[in-house]
Write an enzyme that holds these catalytic residues in place. Sequence first.
Site, PDB file in Angstrom:
ATOM      1  N   LYS A  13      33.370  38.433  27.643  1.00  0.00           N
ATOM      2  CA  LYS A  13      33.517  39.529  28.611  1.00  0.00           C
ATOM      3  C   LYS A  13      34.704  40.432  28.255  1.00  0.00           C
ATOM      4  O   LYS A  13      34.583  41.647  28.283  1.00  0.00           O
ATOM      5  CB  LYS A  13      33.743  38.978  30.037  1.00  0.00           C
ATOM      6  CG  LYS A  13      32.590  38.148  30.565  1.00  0.00           C
ATOM      7  CD  LYS A  13      32.786  37.789  32.039  1.00  0.00           C
ATOM      8  CE  LYS A  13      34.031  36.978  32.339  1.00  0.00           C
ATOM      9  NZ  LYS A  13      34.057  35.617  31.732  1.00  0.00           N
ATOM     10  N   ARG A  86      34.156  36.359  41.101  1.00  0.00           N
ATOM     11  CA  ARG A  86      33.945  35.009  40.581  1.00  0.00           C
ATOM     12  C   ARG A  86      33.356  34.089  41.634  1.00  0.00           C
ATOM     13  O   ARG A  86      33.084  32.920  41.339  1.00  0.00           O
ATOM     14  CB  ARG A  86      35.275  34.446  40.114  1.00  0.00           C
ATOM     15  CG  ARG A  86      35.456  34.588  38.591  1.00  0.00           C
ATOM     16  CD  ARG A  86      36.627  33.771  38.261  1.00  0.00           C
ATOM     17  NE  ARG A  86      36.896  33.308  36.967  1.00  0.00           N
ATOM     18  CZ  ARG A  86      37.497  33.955  35.985  1.00  0.00           C
ATOM     19  NH1 ARG A  86      37.737  35.220  36.072  1.00  0.00           N
ATOM     20  NH2 ARG A  86      37.835  33.333  34.892  1.00  0.00           N
ATOM     21  N   ARG A 125      39.969  29.819  20.541  1.00  0.00           N
ATOM     22  CA  ARG A 125      40.482  31.156  20.870  1.00  0.00           C
ATOM     23  C   ARG A 125      42.004  31.206  20.720  1.00  0.00           C
ATOM     24  O   ARG A 125      42.721  30.290  21.127  1.00  0.00           O
ATOM     25  CB  ARG A 125      40.110  31.511  22.310  1.00  0.00           C
ATOM     26  CG  ARG A 125      40.611  32.887  22.738  1.00  0.00           C
ATOM     27  CD  ARG A 125      39.827  33.429  23.889  1.00  0.00           C
ATOM     28  NE  ARG A 125      40.155  32.798  25.155  1.00  0.00           N
ATOM     29  CZ  ARG A 125      39.590  33.156  26.317  1.00  0.00           C
ATOM     30  NH1 ARG A 125      38.685  34.113  26.345  1.00  0.00           N
ATOM     31  NH2 ARG A 125      39.929  32.540  27.425  1.00  0.00           N
ATOM     32  N   ARG A 158      46.255  30.186  24.946  1.00  0.00           N
ATOM     33  CA  ARG A 158      46.519  30.303  26.383  1.00  0.00           C
ATOM     34  C   ARG A 158      46.625  28.916  26.992  1.00  0.00           C
ATOM     35  O   ARG A 158      45.890  28.005  26.615  1.00  0.00           O
ATOM     36  CB  ARG A 158      45.361  31.059  27.059  1.00  0.00           C
ATOM     37  CG  ARG A 158      45.574  32.532  27.151  1.00  0.00           C
ATOM     38  CD  ARG A 158      44.332  33.265  27.556  1.00  0.00           C
ATOM     39  NE  ARG A 158      43.671  32.747  28.752  1.00  0.00           N
ATOM     40  CZ  ARG A 158      42.652  33.351  29.353  1.00  0.00           C
ATOM     41  NH1 ARG A 158      42.181  34.493  28.874  1.00  0.00           N
ATOM     42  NH2 ARG A 158      42.089  32.825  30.422  1.00  0.00           N
ATOM     43  N   ARG A 169      37.620  24.576  33.917  1.00  0.00           N
ATOM     44  CA  ARG A 169      37.174  25.966  34.096  1.00  0.00           C
ATOM     45  C   ARG A 169      35.654  26.081  33.985  1.00  0.00           C
ATOM     46  O   ARG A 169      35.044  26.863  34.703  1.00  0.00           O
ATOM     47  CB  ARG A 169      37.848  26.869  33.059  1.00  0.00           C
ATOM     48  CG  ARG A 169      39.332  27.060  33.354  1.00  0.00           C
ATOM     49  CD  ARG A 169      40.050  27.660  32.178  1.00  0.00           C
ATOM     50  NE  ARG A 169      39.711  29.036  31.937  1.00  0.00           N
ATOM     51  CZ  ARG A 169      39.752  29.611  30.753  1.00  0.00           C
ATOM     52  NH1 ARG A 169      40.084  28.915  29.671  1.00  0.00           N
ATOM     53  NH2 ARG A 169      39.469  30.878  30.624  1.00  0.00           N
TER      54      ARG A 169
HETATM   55  P1  AMP Z   1      40.224  34.818  32.957  1.00  0.00           P
HETATM   56  O1  AMP Z   1      41.199  35.453  32.036  1.00  0.00           O
HETATM   57  O2  AMP Z   1      39.255  35.796  33.555  1.00  0.00           O
HETATM   58  O3  AMP Z   1      39.547  33.623  32.358  1.00  0.00           O
HETATM   59  O4  AMP Z   1      41.078  34.273  34.207  1.00  0.00           O
HETATM   60  C1  AMP Z   1      42.099  33.316  34.034  1.00  0.00           C
HETATM   61  C2  AMP Z   1      42.408  32.633  35.354  1.00  0.00           C
HETATM   62  O5  AMP Z   1      42.847  33.598  36.324  1.00  0.00           O
HETATM   63  C3  AMP Z   1      41.232  31.937  36.031  1.00  0.00           C
HETATM   64  O6  AMP Z   1      41.009  30.639  35.498  1.00  0.00           O
HETATM   65  C4  AMP Z   1      41.696  31.902  37.486  1.00  0.00           C
HETATM   66  O7  AMP Z   1      42.705  30.940  37.684  1.00  0.00           O
HETATM   67  C5  AMP Z   1      42.356  33.269  37.616  1.00  0.00           C
HETATM   68  N1  AMP Z   1      41.373  34.319  38.000  1.00  0.00           N
HETATM   69  C6  AMP Z   1      41.015  35.403  37.261  1.00  0.00           C
HETATM   70  N2  AMP Z   1      40.118  36.147  37.909  1.00  0.00           N
HETATM   71  C7  AMP Z   1      39.885  35.524  39.090  1.00  0.00           C
HETATM   72  C8  AMP Z   1      39.048  35.796  40.203  1.00  0.00           C
HETATM   73  N3  AMP Z   1      38.241  36.867  40.226  1.00  0.00           N
HETATM   74  N4  AMP Z   1      39.067  34.908  41.233  1.00  0.00           N
HETATM   75  C9  AMP Z   1      39.871  33.846  41.242  1.00  0.00           C
HETATM   76  N5  AMP Z   1      40.676  33.516  40.218  1.00  0.00           N
HETATM   77  C10 AMP Z   1      40.694  34.350  39.145  1.00  0.00           C
END
Ligand code: AMP
Length: 213
Positions: A13, A86, A125, A158, A169
Amino acid sequence: MNVILLGYPGSGKGTQAKVLAKQFGLFHVSTGDIFREELAKKTPLGREVAGYLSAGRLVPDKLVLEVLKNRLGTETRGLLFDGFPRTVEQAEGLDAWFDSRGMAVDAVIFINVPEAEVAKRLGDRRTCSGCGRIYNVGTQPPAKADVCDACGKPLVTREDDKPGVIIRRLQVYRDQTEPLLAYYRAAGNFYEANGGLDPESVAASIAGMLKGK
Ligand code: AMP
């Protein structure tokens, strides 16, 4: 045009959003990037979300929606959401907010990649600590090991791309995010891209879906 990219963590994404935002003049909204920025700056919000991010759990819906509304209140470009919504509650919150502003979701693109493949991608990654560019040590390595081609800063894994957190996750995605597919399928404007292809082909197929929107 307002677009949502859906898919497992690691489905591409973020990579696709960067390309498509440029191509279509959209504002790339990554809630994950917003939270990581706040974390790096050690703001009160950063401290509030730190535990959720490091554990691979979702930040509470109410807080996510509040942060987004604050950030996007004055944005006039079309929006390209990456990592939001999400949960069904977040999608409903977005719909209500868009309704109140006379806006609509024009396309929802599900980037479909099998779970075993995303698990491998997340493990491989590496992310640039400077500009955020994403690499894969197997399929898209940097020219010089652990150094960003674009800005020369070190690449890092990360915190939430470490093995135990990856498992959490993926489970959170299955339990809380996958129900969104049915939500948006029912709403129309739903498209599915084969995320198993190379990034350029995925971008071209999504661009085809968005043309004329
Ligand atoms: P991502 O980079 O999109 O994988 O997001 C990393 C982390 O940020 C996720 O594992 C959540 O802890 C938090 N996070 C990001 N976007 C959301 C969202 N829309 N709702 C809740 N938590 C989020």
